[in-house]
Write a protein that holds these residues in place. Sequence first.
Motif, short mmCIF file in Angstrom:
data_model
loop_
_atom_site.label_atom_id
_atom_site.label_comp_id
_atom_site.label_asym_id
_atom_site.label_seq_id
_atom_site.Cartn_x
_atom_site.Cartn_y
_atom_site.Cartn_z
N PRO A 12 49.31 54.61 38.06
CA PRO A 12 49.05 53.21 38.44
C PRO A 12 50.33 52.50 38.90
O PRO A 12 51.43 52.83 38.45
CB PRO A 12 48.51 52.60 37.15
CG PRO A 12 49.00 53.48 36.06
CD PRO A 12 49.08 54.86 36.62
N LYS A 13 50.14 51.53 39.77
CA LYS A 13 51.28 50.82 40.36
C LYS A 13 51.52 49.48 39.66
O LYS A 13 51.90 48.49 40.29
CB LYS A 13 51.04 50.60 41.86
CG LYS A 13 50.75 51.89 42.64
CD LYS A 13 51.86 52.92 42.47
CE LYS A 13 51.62 54.17 43.28
NZ LYS A 13 50.54 55.02 42.68
N ARG A 38 48.40 59.13 41.86
CA ARG A 38 47.48 58.85 40.76
C ARG A 38 48.04 57.93 39.68
O ARG A 38 47.26 57.29 38.97
CB ARG A 38 47.05 60.17 40.09
CG ARG A 38 46.26 61.13 40.98
CD ARG A 38 44.99 60.50 41.55
NE ARG A 38 44.03 60.18 40.52
CZ ARG A 38 42.87 60.81 40.33
NH1 ARG A 38 42.54 61.79 41.14
NH2 ARG A 38 42.04 60.43 39.38
N TYR A 79 39.15 40.30 37.39
CA TYR A 79 38.90 41.38 36.43
C TYR A 79 38.42 40.83 35.09
O TYR A 79 37.43 41.31 34.52
CB TYR A 79 40.16 42.22 36.22
CG TYR A 79 40.07 43.09 34.99
CD1 TYR A 79 39.36 44.28 34.99
CD2 TYR A 79 40.68 42.69 33.79
CE1 TYR A 79 39.23 45.05 33.84
CE2 TYR A 79 40.56 43.45 32.64
CZ TYR A 79 39.84 44.63 32.66
OH TYR A 79 39.72 45.39 31.53
N LYS A 121 39.72 51.09 36.89
CA LYS A 121 39.98 51.99 38.02
C LYS A 121 39.76 51.27 39.35
O LYS A 121 40.55 51.42 40.29
CB LYS A 121 39.08 53.22 37.93
CG LYS A 121 39.44 54.19 36.81
CD LYS A 121 38.68 55.49 36.91
CE LYS A 121 39.13 56.29 38.12
NZ LYS A 121 38.44 57.60 38.19
N GLU A 122 38.71 50.47 39.42
CA GLU A 122 38.40 49.75 40.66
C GLU A 122 39.53 48.79 41.04
O GLU A 122 39.86 48.66 42.23
CB GLU A 122 37.10 48.96 40.47
CG GLU A 122 36.71 48.12 41.68
CD GLU A 122 35.44 47.31 41.42
OE1 GLU A 122 35.25 46.30 42.13
OE2 GLU A 122 34.66 47.69 40.52
N TYR A 123 40.15 48.15 40.05
CA TYR A 123 41.19 47.16 40.34
C TYR A 123 42.60 47.76 40.36
O TYR A 123 43.59 47.04 40.46
CB TYR A 123 41.13 46.02 39.33
CG TYR A 123 39.99 45.06 39.59
CD1 TYR A 123 40.05 44.14 40.62
CD2 TYR A 123 38.83 45.12 38.82
CE1 TYR A 123 39.01 43.26 40.87
CE2 TYR A 123 37.77 44.26 39.06
CZ TYR A 123 37.86 43.33 40.10
OH TYR A 123 36.83 42.48 40.36
N GLY A 124 42.70 49.08 40.24
CA GLY A 124 44.01 49.72 40.31
C GLY A 124 44.88 49.45 39.11
O GLY A 124 46.12 49.45 39.21
N GLY A 125 44.26 49.25 37.98
CA GLY A 125 45.02 48.96 36.77
C GLY A 125 45.31 50.21 35.96
O GLY A 125 44.92 51.32 36.32
N SER A 126 46.01 50.02 34.84
CA SER A 126 46.26 51.13 33.91
C SER A 126 45.31 50.96 32.72
O SER A 126 45.04 49.84 32.28
CB SER A 126 47.71 51.12 33.43
OG SER A 126 47.99 49.96 32.67
N ARG A 142 52.23 50.44 32.08
CA ARG A 142 51.48 51.69 32.08
C ARG A 142 52.11 52.65 31.08
O ARG A 142 53.31 52.93 31.17
CB ARG A 142 51.46 52.31 33.48
CG ARG A 142 52.85 52.62 34.02
CD ARG A 142 52.86 52.97 35.51
NE ARG A 142 54.17 53.47 35.91
CZ ARG A 142 55.24 52.70 36.12
NH1 ARG A 142 55.14 51.38 36.01
NH2 ARG A 142 56.41 53.22 36.47
N TYR A 202 40.67 59.44 34.31
CA TYR A 202 41.59 58.46 34.90
C TYR A 202 42.60 59.13 35.84
O TYR A 202 42.78 58.70 36.99
CB TYR A 202 42.33 57.69 33.82
CG TYR A 202 43.22 56.61 34.40
CD1 TYR A 202 42.70 55.35 34.69
CD2 TYR A 202 44.56 56.85 34.68
CE1 TYR A 202 43.49 54.36 35.25
CE2 TYR A 202 45.36 55.88 35.24
CZ TYR A 202 44.82 54.64 35.52
OH TYR A 202 45.60 53.67 36.09
#
Length: 958
Positions: free
Chosen positions: A217-218, A215, A408, A463-468, A222, A486
């Motif tokens: 973010p990568k 969960r 984004y 959330k869709e783009y895998g961001g923080s 962050r 989140y």
Amino acid sequence: MTNNLDFSSLISQIKGDVLTDSFSLGMYATDASVYKITPKVVVLPKDEPDVKKALKWAEGHKMTILPRGAGTSLAGQTVGDSMVLDFSKYLHEILEINVEEKWAWVQPGIARDDLNAVLAGQGLHFAPDPATSSRANVGGMIGNNSSGTKSILYGKTVDHVMELKVLLADGTPLHLYPCSPDQYEEKSHLGSREGQIYQGLKTLIDEHRIEIQARFPKVMRRVGGYNLDEFVGTETWNLSKLLCGSEGTLAVTLAAKINLEPLPKYKSVCVVHFQEVLEAIQAVNVMLPFQPAAIEILDHTVVSLSKKNLETQPKTHFIEGEPAAILIVEFYGEDAAEVLERPERMIATLQEKEMGYAYPLFPQGPEYEDVWVIRKKGLGLMLGIKGNKKPLPFIEDAGIPTEVLPEYIDRALQVCAKHQTEVAMYAHASVGVIHLRPILDLRLQEDIDRFKAIAADTFALVKEYGGSWSGEHGDGLVRSPFNEAYFGETLYGVFKAIKGLFDPENRMNPGKIVDSPSMDQNLRYGSTYEDQNIETVYHYRADEGFAASVHMCTGVGECRKILGGTMCPSFKVTRDEEQSTRGRANAMRLAMSGSFENEGLDSPRLQEALDLCLSCKACKSECPSNVDMAKLKGEVRQLYYDTHGTTSRDRAIRDTPIAAKRFSGTMAKLVNWTQASGIFRRTLEKNLGFDRRRQLPSYASQSFVAWYKQQRELPNSETGLDVVLYADTYLNYFEPSVGKAAYQLLKTCGYRVHIADVGCCQRPAISHGFLRQAKARSKPMLEKLDAFLQKGWPILVCEPSCASALTDDLPDLIDDEGQSRRLKAGVFMIDQFLAKELEHGRISASLFRSSHTQVTLHGHCHQKALFGTQGMKKMYKSIPGVVVNEIDSGCCGMAGSFGYEKEHYHLSEKMGERALFPAVRNCATDTAIVACGFSCRHQIEHFTGRRAVHWVETLEGR
């Protein structure tokens, strides 16, 4: 707003300061966010025992705790219905530096730039560099897990915190440091609060390791929630990492051991210009392979504001054309050639791909510094947009993978467009944190609705783009409500469990990270906000009204910096929030909105808050929003006089020019002898409150105008240009030597010199709040000056405070807008005028010489704020053999009558002792000490014994 609690026992225990009155609490009710919550009490602890006593008192009264530094939070972390612990005034020491091992122990209240100023001598620095670094406290940076422009190289604060000494809400001390598995296990079995925390955290991490990995973010940027991912994938656990970014919700930091980085040997910066914003964002991934230290984006809004701001406008020389966006790309290197070679290759690649249209490149030096000033001021410039609609921080903090960043940003802009909202943007393109600021007015319910709707739509995109959702500004009140959605219900439950481990009674900064109110609660304004209407003397033509001028302060706290600049002189020596421009503006805002019950803008308590404002005008240029506290103070003081009347001292200061005209000339010798006597000075102190240690300035036995009338008419000049020398009160009646020198200098240049013997500019009345009288008394003077102006003759002024009155204050006081425009356009500081004449070739440098080879220069506050000191320096540099050194001195501390007033004497001295007096004392005896301000010259002589002169007195015609 009445505080009914009894704080007498707390006050009796604390060596530092305890603030309980409504004005003080109101100044701490806001930060740089959109929120406002009034604290219960503010404690400024002097030492660690004070902190412990405050916590114990709070525990006994079931009061919550909010640790705070400079209060520059953009998310609302530093406001709460709590006991605020402000560490910035006293707990700002460097406790230890280890140069060999590259670490330091520091107290939480030290500002990042103040720390680095000390470390620079060792070739080291604390690397995280938020835009607020001039005042951001290290403790606040830890609480917020700050990063900044160089995070692509240095990461976040969590990557540099090695150990922490903290107190829990109940006073339990903890020393947090890296633990091996065996050390951690040993701590887990301690039969204490510490042992419970270590054991509880291990259990939570072990049980939810997979969920944490899935969960979190990568992306590197962050800072949302608690840093549970710092305990996954490593055997060494350091609970300091958990405290980073915890926003004061777990413990109070007493001291921090921080990692230090070597200073880069060489730097360069390239400013890439783009016709389209999305093209700029697309270029980021092209730039990254060239290993920049930073890539920062500024959009057209920020660039345009930079060109209008008094301080930044001269530094925008590198902007070519009207770009939709610029990318500021910085490079570090080990040698001078290499630090230019990489950006040159980058430029070639961009040109090959037809990205961008201009690429100015600067090695480290003045131009390099100018670029970074524009970037650092970007946030404040944006927030200083005139009008009720402001670029607001609420979706700005998303950290997005750079490979999908253009897509984004495009969709986020579409979200704002869908909600009929314009956007400004800036910040860290290199790491995917581009601060989008929707421009809204949270006084309007429809904009509050947009505020929530834009946040919800953008959150879905993140959330869709895998961001923080929180990339650097933290959760606070604005993003904490999204944490459960989140991170998911499971991890949100872990966050609450961690909060319970450290703070079982929920007394550490509640409402942040977990269990927060909705994002539209506790707004600074809100749909019911209303200002009281007041009748003003100033027109506020450029500011859109008195209230709008007050609201220009957005809380970013530039006025709280200690190093560099002039703003804010009284804060620099007191470190009291009340003595910052922000504190005073907050007090005015609260007073005019009726927040202080029966105390409005004419309140005696508000006058106390304004008492130490020196009307230096530094805020008008150094504040990114150009808040003009000198003007606001004058208006509020006039309101106070209207209600409460004036004192003999007030009137004596106002009427200084009348006394000067009366006592100079034939009476001067007797008056001067009387003024110098001890009896007179003691009497003056007793009756008017002017300190007996001061001697009033001596009057001239012959005025400058009387001397001028004895001169022969000038012959026709070579240039044929007529100029007018303004005979201000100071050079006319006190120091005619300045007028004579200026007159001779202008004659040397070949001008026909006319003297404007028209009366006082009303500076004493204006600065002291007698605005109506200043307006009335200035009318005949301005009509005479206007006769010169309508002929096209430039009016030249020697005294900076008079020049500012004529070009800045009176134009907004008078009713005739045509006359106002002519004043602004036709009045110049004499050095400003001659430097331009020299630059345009209308006069020759060969005309000048000086008997001084070494000149040390102190700039008057108004001169630095409105005109700059470049004119003087250009004149000196045109003369071979003259070396000029300008002292970075801030305010001298005299400020007209301020330094003469008994209650201000010691503060006046402290202001000068910060930099000016030591620099003057260190000057060789043959160095010319130059100060254009009449008050500055007297202050320098009083405290150093060195005579200072006006710059015109150091030049001679050939």
